[in-house]
Design an enzyme around this catalytic site. Structure first.
Site, PDB file in Angstrom:
ATOM      1  CE1 TYR A 118      -0.331   2.592  -3.442  1.00 15.37           C
ATOM      2  CE2 TYR A 118      -1.263   1.002  -1.919  1.00 15.37           C
ATOM      3  CZ  TYR A 118      -0.756   2.381  -2.319  1.00 15.37           C
ATOM      4  OH  TYR A 118      -1.077   3.329  -1.329  1.00 15.37           O
ATOM      5  CD1 TRP A 120       2.158   2.312   1.315  1.00 14.46           C
ATOM      6  CD2 TRP A 120       3.793   3.065   2.698  1.00 14.46           C
ATOM      7  NE1 TRP A 120       2.024   3.618   1.668  1.00 14.46           N
ATOM      8  CE2 TRP A 120       2.785   3.870   2.382  1.00 14.46           C
ATOM      9  CE3 TRP A 120       4.826   3.222   3.554  1.00 14.46           C
ATOM     10  CZ2 TRP A 120       2.734   5.330   3.271  1.00 14.46           C
ATOM     11  CZ3 TRP A 120       4.902   4.455   4.206  1.00 14.46           C
ATOM     12  CH2 TRP A 120       3.659   5.488   4.113  1.00 14.46           C
TER      13      TRP A 120
HETATM   14  N1  LIG Z   1      -9.554  -2.290   5.032  1.00 13.92           N
HETATM   15  C1  LIG Z   1      -8.532  -1.614   4.780  1.00 13.92           C
HETATM   16  N2  LIG Z   1      -7.718  -1.802   3.786  1.00 13.92           N
HETATM   17  C2  LIG Z   1      -6.593  -0.893   3.799  1.00 13.92           C
HETATM   18  C3  LIG Z   1      -6.549   0.213   4.373  1.00 13.92           C
HETATM   19  C4  LIG Z   1      -7.591   0.362   5.490  1.00 13.92           C
HETATM   20  O1  LIG Z   1      -7.519   1.526   6.117  1.00 13.92           O
HETATM   21  N3  LIG Z   1      -8.494  -0.203   5.561  1.00 13.92           N
HETATM   22  N4  LIG Z   1      -5.588   0.972   4.176  1.00 13.92           N
HETATM   23  C5  LIG Z   1      -5.038   1.151   2.887  1.00 13.92           C
HETATM   24  C6  LIG Z   1      -3.771   1.945   2.595  1.00 13.92           C
HETATM   25  S1  LIG Z   1      -3.860   3.492   3.194  1.00 13.92           S
HETATM   26  C7  LIG Z   1      -2.716   1.331   2.161  1.00 13.92           C
HETATM   27  S2  LIG Z   1      -1.248   2.344   1.807  1.00 13.92           S
HETATM   28  C8  LIG Z   1      -2.600  -0.107   1.696  1.00 13.92           C
HETATM   29  C9  LIG Z   1      -1.111  -0.529   1.921  1.00 13.92           C
HETATM   30  O2  LIG Z   1      -1.116  -1.771   1.302  1.00 13.92           O
HETATM   31  P1  LIG Z   1       0.551  -2.319   0.792  1.00 13.92           P
HETATM   32  O3  LIG Z   1       1.595  -1.192   0.595  1.00 13.92           O
HETATM   33  O4  LIG Z   1       0.108  -3.429  -0.212  1.00 13.92           O
HETATM   34  O5  LIG Z   1       0.989  -3.023   2.124  1.00 13.92           O
HETATM   35  P2  LIG Z   1       2.291  -3.617   2.687  1.00 13.92           P
HETATM   36  O6  LIG Z   1       2.137  -4.489   3.831  1.00 13.92           O
HETATM   37  O7  LIG Z   1       3.239  -2.323   2.976  1.00 13.92           O
HETATM   38  O8  LIG Z   1       2.932  -4.201   1.320  1.00 13.92           O
HETATM   39  C10 LIG Z   1       4.155  -4.239   1.015  1.00 13.92           C
HETATM   40  C11 LIG Z   1       4.603  -5.741   0.501  1.00 13.92           C
HETATM   41  O9  LIG Z   1       5.758  -5.392   0.099  1.00 13.92           O
HETATM   42  C12 LIG Z   1       6.864  -6.358   0.460  1.00 13.92           C
HETATM   43  N5  LIG Z   1       8.326  -5.564   0.457  1.00 13.92           N
HETATM   44  C13 LIG Z   1       8.851  -5.065   0.971  1.00 13.92           C
HETATM   45  N6  LIG Z   1       9.926  -4.593   0.671  1.00 13.92           N
HETATM   46  C14 LIG Z   1      10.017  -5.062  -0.502  1.00 13.92           C
HETATM   47  C15 LIG Z   1      11.277  -5.087  -1.760  1.00 13.92           C
HETATM   48  O10 LIG Z   1      12.087  -4.504  -1.393  1.00 13.92           O
HETATM   49  N7  LIG Z   1      11.023  -5.747  -2.697  1.00 13.92           N
HETATM   50  C16 LIG Z   1       9.699  -6.415  -2.835  1.00 13.92           C
HETATM   51  N8  LIG Z   1       9.460  -7.391  -4.034  1.00 13.92           N
HETATM   52  N9  LIG Z   1       8.857  -6.446  -1.846  1.00 13.92           N
HETATM   53  C17 LIG Z   1       8.868  -5.843  -0.849  1.00 13.92           C
HETATM   54  C18 LIG Z   1       6.491  -6.657   2.057  1.00 13.92           C
HETATM   55  O11 LIG Z   1       6.869  -7.978   2.206  1.00 13.92           O
HETATM   56  C19 LIG Z   1       4.860  -6.498   1.669  1.00 13.92           C
HETATM   57  O12 LIG Z   1       4.316  -7.880   1.669  1.00 13.92           O
HETATM   58  O13 LIG Z   1      -3.482  -0.975   2.332  1.00 13.92           O
HETATM   59  C20 LIG Z   1      -4.795  -0.264   2.215  1.00 13.92           C
HETATM   60  N10 LIG Z   1      -5.856  -1.350   2.713  1.00 13.92           N
HETATM   61  N1  LIG Z   2       1.708   2.351  12.325  1.00 16.67           N
HETATM   62  C1  LIG Z   2       1.354   2.642  11.519  1.00 16.67           C
HETATM   63  N2  LIG Z   2       1.350   3.931  10.973  1.00 16.67           N
HETATM   64  C2  LIG Z   2       0.634   3.937   9.522  1.00 16.67           C
HETATM   65  C3  LIG Z   2       0.420   2.886   8.825  1.00 16.67           C
HETATM   66  C4  LIG Z   2       0.558   1.483   9.398  1.00 16.67           C
HETATM   67  O1  LIG Z   2       0.105   0.695   8.663  1.00 16.67           O
HETATM   68  N3  LIG Z   2       0.887   1.501  10.501  1.00 16.67           N
HETATM   69  N4  LIG Z   2      -0.064   3.209   7.587  1.00 16.67           N
HETATM   70  C5  LIG Z   2       0.335   4.737   6.800  1.00 16.67           C
HETATM   71  C6  LIG Z   2      -0.634   4.900   5.843  1.00 16.67           C
HETATM   72  S1  LIG Z   2      -0.195   4.226   4.210  1.00 16.67           S
HETATM   73  C7  LIG Z   2      -1.577   5.656   5.744  1.00 16.67           C
HETATM   74  S2  LIG Z   2      -2.610   6.148   4.230  1.00 16.67           S
HETATM   75  C8  LIG Z   2      -1.841   6.536   7.098  1.00 16.67           C
HETATM   76  C9  LIG Z   2      -3.506   6.542   7.215  1.00 16.67           C
HETATM   77  O2  LIG Z   2      -3.741   7.303   8.091  1.00 16.67           O
HETATM   78  P1  LIG Z   2      -5.437   7.649   8.653  1.00 16.67           P
HETATM   79  O3  LIG Z   2      -6.071   7.538   7.554  1.00 16.67           O
HETATM   80  O4  LIG Z   2      -5.386   8.686   9.278  1.00 16.67           O
HETATM   81  O5  LIG Z   2      -5.309   6.184   9.571  1.00 16.67           O
HETATM   82  P2  LIG Z   2      -6.500   5.191  10.218  1.00 16.67           P
HETATM   83  O6  LIG Z   2      -5.875   4.152  11.130  1.00 16.67           O
HETATM   84  O7  LIG Z   2      -7.052   4.368   8.918  1.00 16.67           O
HETATM   85  O8  LIG Z   2      -7.580   6.164  10.557  1.00 16.67           O
HETATM   86  C10 LIG Z   2      -7.439   6.986  11.498  1.00 16.67           C
HETATM   87  C11 LIG Z   2      -8.826   6.938  12.391  1.00 16.67           C
HETATM   88  O9  LIG Z   2     -10.051   7.446  11.654  1.00 16.67           O
HETATM   89  C12 LIG Z   2     -10.838   7.160  12.584  1.00 16.67           C
HETATM   90  N5  LIG Z   2     -11.951   6.671  11.627  1.00 16.67           N
HETATM   91  C13 LIG Z   2     -12.456   5.811  10.779  1.00 16.67           C
HETATM   92  N6  LIG Z   2     -13.696   6.104  10.077  1.00 16.67           N
HETATM   93  C14 LIG Z   2     -13.720   7.163  10.712  1.00 16.67           C
HETATM   94  C15 LIG Z   2     -14.989   7.939  10.258  1.00 16.67           C
HETATM   95  O10 LIG Z   2     -15.825   7.606   9.602  1.00 16.67           O
HETATM   96  N7  LIG Z   2     -15.292   9.199  11.045  1.00 16.67           N
HETATM   97  C16 LIG Z   2     -14.371   9.728  11.890  1.00 16.67           C
HETATM   98  N8  LIG Z   2     -14.577  10.935  12.505  1.00 16.67           N
HETATM   99  N9  LIG Z   2     -13.290   8.994  11.984  1.00 16.67           N
HETATM  100  C17 LIG Z   2     -12.911   7.963  11.528  1.00 16.67           C
HETATM  101  C18 LIG Z   2     -10.718   5.612  12.900  1.00 16.67           C
HETATM  102  O11 LIG Z   2     -10.734   5.733  14.430  1.00 16.67           O
HETATM  103  C19 LIG Z   2      -9.052   5.622  12.928  1.00 16.67           C
HETATM  104  O12 LIG Z   2      -8.356   5.260  13.902  1.00 16.67           O
HETATM  105  O13 LIG Z   2      -1.326   5.978   8.076  1.00 16.67           O
HETATM  106  C20 LIG Z   2      -0.092   5.637   7.964  1.00 16.67           C
HETATM  107  N10 LIG Z   2       0.613   5.423   8.881  1.00 16.67           N
HETATM  108 MO   LIG Z   3      -1.959   4.396   2.859  1.00 19.14          MO
END
Ligand SMILES: Nc1nc2c(c(=O)[nH]1)N[C@H]1C(S)=C(S)[C@@H](COP(=O)(O)OP(=O)(O)OC[C@H]3O[C@@H](n4cnc5c(=O)[nH]c(N)nc54)[C@H](O)[C@@H]3O)O[C@H]1N2
Ligand SMILES: Nc1nc2c(c(=O)[nH]1)N[C@H]1C(S)=C(S)[C@@H](COP(=O)(O)OP(=O)(O)OC[C@H]3O[C@@H](n4cnc5c(=O)[nH]c(N)nc54)[C@H](O)[C@@H]3O)O[C@H]1N2
Ligand SMILES: [Mo]
Length: 779
Positions: A118, A120
């Site tokens: 998994y 991005w």
């Molecule tokens: N505590 C907590 N944990 C969370 C979340 C949270 O809200 N709280 N959010 C979750 C969510 S919503 C998401 S989507 C995940 C994201 O988790 P990931 O998608 O695993 O996070 P990224 O940092 O985007 O990791 C992408 C990796 O791919 C590498 N990469 C980029 N381009 C390429 C390529 O072309 N080839 C290869 N081989 N590698 C490449 C980058 O260097 C990077 O290390 O994290 C989750 N984890």
């Molecule tokens: N700049 C930037 N943008 C991103 C990403 C990134 O890594 N960087 N990741 C992308 C990805 S993969 C995803 S999935 C989305 C995620 O998008 P979201 O899930 O919406 O993003 P988060 O920042 O995890 O959460 C948004 C807000 O929810 C609030 N929150 C947390 N827990 C609770 C709760 O229990 N109740 C309420 N009411 N609020 C709560 C927090 O204050 C937080 O700032 O963002 C995307 N956009």
């Molecule tokens: Mo995500």
């Protein structure tokens, strides 16, 4: 053919998940990337690219963990992540991998290879890391996959039972333009952060959300933000801020629903015509099942909000054209299905679903496109082929799978069994950033016999592998970008060569496929340039059907110009067609209607996900902390990067505090612990501990700390709890699931302790090379 690297200085287009950029290339090196002039609100994340690509953390040559190279595959008993690496030639690395794939297939079958992998990865339609890996493994018998995502797994599994496909929800979200024209009130749970809307999977040519939201405000729409963090609503919206206990949203929504019910403000005609199961809900709200009416006082006790204010809000919602926005963060907590179901329930009672500017939407603000744009045509992609192995795991069960081979588990009504995985291959993701409870993941990562990671950088995941392959970054290869929900095709010419021995993944797989005698099946005789031309040819046909003439490939890739498609439905209303004719446009649910009660889910008999929206408190939240010293940790998306990507870049590092990831602390909580702004602090609980840099702000609710996700995990292995020197919240989160229904990740419900860090803070090491030995010391 693609770029003119011979010029001493050139400004060229590039693309990323956070939008198009203009890259300045000097003497074969990218020196700066800034936002593109067509983008009204470009993302500052671009400011990380040059420094990260040129940074000290790049993987430069294939590398193998020392004792794996000496002793061969096997369980690692703590050595993964702790041992030096040995750099080897590409030939040797590929021979080792080909041998290992053949060995595992022969001894255990393809069901022992996990490539759920998994993550991005990067923008670009062809060089998509997971697609490349999956296509390759499918030519040699397949692999165990993963299903769902970390973003909104509870929604992916729950919504088809009660409304319909969740990806469709997101694509067809009511547009902000419809809200500006028709709406009066927007109630946001978790806000609609502009911070996270910088990003759109695959790319976003124009960031429209800021302007769209401001247009709503200018048209007189009022905003209410229910969130522990004030900045989840843009300042320009002048939103009313209610700061509940994190994890209490379901109780708040049920409390609002109760007021509607007892004051007769619910829309019975809508409920009768478009939903099933309201009777069950009514008796639950009135407390006829459990003796507890879900009234405003009860909701106030759970959430810490004021009961009268909740009643007033319910009345206002019923009296206005109201859109309810629920952030996907809410469903990344224990019982994360419930705030979704409660949203649908509350919106159904208001009866505005399918009306312009009203109803509900999930995930507004979680991506740039939601409510602002939809992809008008399909984009081409690299076909992955068929996977003969049908086994998969729900994506967030990676540690569970590795630690418990052969064990049974529940998932969406199924009884499943974990496979016995021997070989793990990760490309394009960073589980040592994204997964919960990293100490547990570290243990789980000792179990396989071999772990291969393809990476740009020496991330913690690469450091926990046996074989690490250095790969090219998007700016180091030729491709074209197109966001999954965007309306533009963006040229991504190769700007510079990859560093040292890093290579394109496609070429790596071709060499491996040749070793395994499947080159023709993998490549179909095409080079990566042939594939790009082939995909462009298909795109040209698709565009022609829309009366759009695409330029020839050579002209497009050198031309520095995106191709934009028209927006087909700028004022689209979610479920407008269902409302207009619920019979002809019946929903894909068992009843064809919105299911406020689901017989199917009730039939699964899961105590952690009953048959209707219900309040099931998380195990860890402020409502049951047994010690006032505990704080609720929210770990949201970072403003300065995408997850862990480019964390070593200048922009991300400019916001660190004392070199650590910033943690937002309310001044009252800081004062009680003797913490001043800028101090280095220690966050800890039974699962782990990490350092972070204190940022004191009234914008965070008392009792809550907010630690951004994505700081590169940097454990001190000499510490009994493997102190993370840098500030990754996942050393503190638990590895429990949302529920047995969707088995989603539940990172947002975690309690932690906070203290000032005394003593000399250790240096961060993860932005440098790991310990790398020369081959001589082992051979
Ligand atoms: N505590 C907590 N944990 C969370 C979340 C949270 O809200 N709280 N959010 C979750 C969510 S919503 C998401 S989507 C995940 C994201 O988790 P990931 O998608 O695993 O996070 P990224 O940092 O985007 O990791 C992408 C990796 O791919 C590498 N990469 C980029 N381009 C390429 C390529 O072309 N080839 C290869 N081989 N590698 C490449 C980058 O260097 C990077 O290390 O994290 C989750 N984890
Ligand atoms: N700049 C930037 N943008 C991103 C990403 C990134 O890594 N960087 N990741 C992308 C990805 S993969 C995803 S999935 C989305 C995620 O998008 P979201 O899930 O919406 O993003 P988060 O920042 O995890 O959460 C948004 C807000 O929810 C609030 N929150 C947390 N827990 C609770 C709760 O229990 N109740 C309420 N009411 N609020 C709560 C927090 O204050 C937080 O700032 O963002 C995307 N956009
Ligand atoms: Mo995500």
């Amino acid at each position: 053919m693609v770029s003119d690297n011979s010029a001493r200085s050139a400004t060229l287009m590039t693309a990323s998940h956070w939008g198009p950029g203009r890259a300045v290339v000097e003497n074969g090196r990218i020196v700066n990337v800034s936002g593109h002039e067509d983008d009204p609100d470009p993302s500052p994340i671009n400011g990380n690219i040059a420094s990260s690509l040129n940074g000290r953390a790049r993987v430069l040559r294939p590398a193998v963990r020392e004792s794996w190279l000496r002793d061969g595959p096997g369980r690692a008993a703590g050595r993964r992540g702790a041992e030096p690496f040995v750099e080897v030639s590409w030939d040797r690395a590929l021979d080792l991998i080909a041998g290992e794939v053949t060995r595992v297939r022969g001894q255990h079958g393809n069901g022992a290879i996990f490539a759920g992998s998994y993550g991005w990865s990067s923008a670009g339609r062809f060089h998509h890391a997971q697609s490349q890996l999956k296509r390759f493994l499918n030519t040699v018998g397949g692999f165990v996959a993963s299903e769902g995502n970390y973003s909104y797994n509870a929604a992916l599994v729950l919504m088809p039972h009660i409304v319909g496909n969740f990806r469709q929800h997101v694509k067809e979200a009511t547009r902000w333009r419809s809200v500006a024209r028709n709406g009066e009130l927007v109630v946001m749970f978790g806000g609609v952060p502009l911070r996270s809307a910088q990003v759109g999977a695959g790319g976003v040519y124009r960031h429209r959300l800021r302007a769209d939201l401001e247009a709503c405000r200018q048209a007189g729409v009022d905003f209410v933000s229910i969130s522990p963090y004030r900045n989840d609503a843009a300042q320009s919206l002048q939103a009313e801020w209610l700061a509940p206990r994190p994890g209490s949203d379901t109780a708040i929504m049920l409390g609002l629903a109760h007021t509607l019910l007892v004051e007769g403000l619910h829309d019975q005609a809508f409920l009768d015509r478009y939903t099933v199961g309201f009777d069950k809900l009514r008796s639950y709200l009135l407390g006829q099942e459990d003796g507890q009416p879900k009234d405003a006082e009860w909701a106030a006790r759970q959430s810490g909000l004021d009961a009268e204010r909740l009643r007033a809000l319910a009345r206002r919602m019923a009296a206005s054209r109201t859109l309810i926005c629920t952030a996907v963060s809410l469903q990344r907590g224990e019982h994360g299905e419930q705030p979704l179901w409660a949203t649908v329930t509350l919106a159904s009672m208001l009866g505005q679903i399918g009306l312009p500017g009203g109803g509900y939407g999930i995930g507004y603000g979680s991506e740039a496109h939601i409510g602002t744009m939809d992809r008008p045509v399909g984009w081409p992609s690299l076909p992955q082929g068929d996977n003969p192995v049908k086994d998969f795991i729900p994506v967030a069960m990676i540690s569970d799978m590795l630690l418990n081979p052969g064990q049974g588990y529940d998932y969406n009504g199924e009884k499943r069994v974990f496979p016995d995985v021997r070989l793990v291959w990760w490309a394009g993701g960073n589980p040592f950033h994204h997964h919960q409870d990293l100490n547990r993941l570290r243990e789980a990562f000792q179990q396989p016999e071999t772990i291969i990671v393809n990476e740009l950088n020496w991330t913690a995941t690469a450091r926990h592998a046996d074989i690490v392959l250095p790969v090219a970054a998007p700016q180091e290869r030729c491709d074209f970008g197109a966001g999954t929900q965007d309306n533009a095709l963006i040229p991504m010419p190769k700007l510079v060569d990859p560093p040292a021995e890093a290579r394109c993944e496609y070429d790596i797989y071709c060499d491996l496929a040749a070793r395994l005698d499947v080159l023709d099946a993998f490549s179909e005789g095409r080079s990566s340039e042939d594939w790009l031309r082939h995909m462009w040819q298909r795109m040209t046909q698709t565009a022609l059907a829309e009366d759009i003439r695409l330029p020839e490939w050579d002209e497009f890739i050198t031309g520095q110009k995106a191709v934009e498609f028209p927006d087909r439905a700028p004022e689209h209303v979610f479920l407008g067609d269902f409302r207009a004719d619920p019979r002809a446009n019946a929903l894909p649910t068992p009843s064809g209607r919105i299911e406020l009660y689901s017989q199917v889910i009730a039939g699964f008999d899961y105590a952690d996900c009953p048959g209707h929206a219900a309040w099931l408190p998380p195990r860890e939240w402020l409502g049951n902390r047994n010690d006032p010293d505990l704080l609720h940790m929210v770990s949201g998306q970072p403003a300065t990067r995408l997850h862990s990507q480019l964390d070593n870049g200048d922009y991300s590092r400019s916001r660190k505090v004392g070199g650590r990831e910033p943690v937002l602390i309310n001044p009252a909580d800081a004062q009680a612990r003797g913490i001043a702004d800028g101090d280095i602090v220690l966050l800890h609980n039974d699962r782990g501990r990490c350092l972070a840099g204190a940022v004191l702000t009234e914008d965070i609710r008392p009792g809550v700390v907010f630690l951004w996700t994505g700081a590169w995990y940097d454990p001190d292995l000499s510490d009994p709890q493997h102190l993370d020197r840098h500030g990754n919240p996942n050393v503190l989160t638990h590895d429990w699931r949302t529920s047995r229904l969707s088995q989603g990740p539940a990172a947002h419900s975690a309690l932690v302790r906070l203290a000032r860090f005394e003593g000399v803070a250790p240096d961060i090491r993860v932005f440098d090379q790991p310990d790398i030995r020369s081959a001589d010391s082992v051979d």
